[in-house]
Scaffold this motif. Structure first.
Motif: not given
Length: 139
Positions: A1-7, A21-32, A35-40
């Motif tokens: 359920m992370p919220i990610i802001t990338i500038t 968004a796809e890359q960062v969400s995927g890396l967040t699933q892989t490393h951390l 769940d990408p379905t509740i990642t913003a």
């Protein structure tokens, strides 16, 4: 359920936003293990003329840069997982943006479960509710 802001220091592009968004969400699933379905993911853009690193604008240096800010519940990841995440995010986002200034930042906020949630419920509430549902009932 992370919220990610990338500038990113770049001109706004829908395709770039989607790719980041796809890359960062995927890396967040892989490393951390999030769940990408509740990642913003929110992508913001800053004009490279107005982003300075080392006293010069990125436009002058002909370099890209980014700042990624992610919020996760404290204690859910190890130092090694966080380090691997930061390394991989820097590498993949840099490849996507092109030549990237080494002063590109990743900030992982580890926040208390009672102070962080979505849908009006904290992560602590979700954890306790899940434990109560899983506990055997006394006869």
């Amino acid at each position: 359920m992370p919220i990610i802001t990338i500038t990113v220091a770049a001109r706004p592009e829908v395709a770039l936003s989607r790719r980041l968004a796809e890359q960062v969400s995927g890396l967040t699933q892989t490393h951390l293990k999030k769940d990408p379905t509740i990642t913003a993911v929110v992508v913001h853009y800053a004009d490279p003329e107005h982003w300075f690193a080392g006293g010069r604008s990125l436009a002058e240096q002909n370099l890209a840069s980014f700042w990624l800010d992610i919020k996760i519940v404290d204690g859910t990841n190890t130092k090694a997982e966080l380090a691997d995440y930061m390394e991989d995010v820097f590498a993949k986002v840099s490849r996507t943006l092109g030549p990237t200034h080494h002063e590109s930042y990743i900030l992982v906020h580890e926040v208390p479960a009672a102070a962080y949630g979505f849908g009006g419920k904290s992560q602590e509430f979700r954890f306790i509710s899940g434990r109560m549902q899983a506990a055997p009932r006394a006869a």
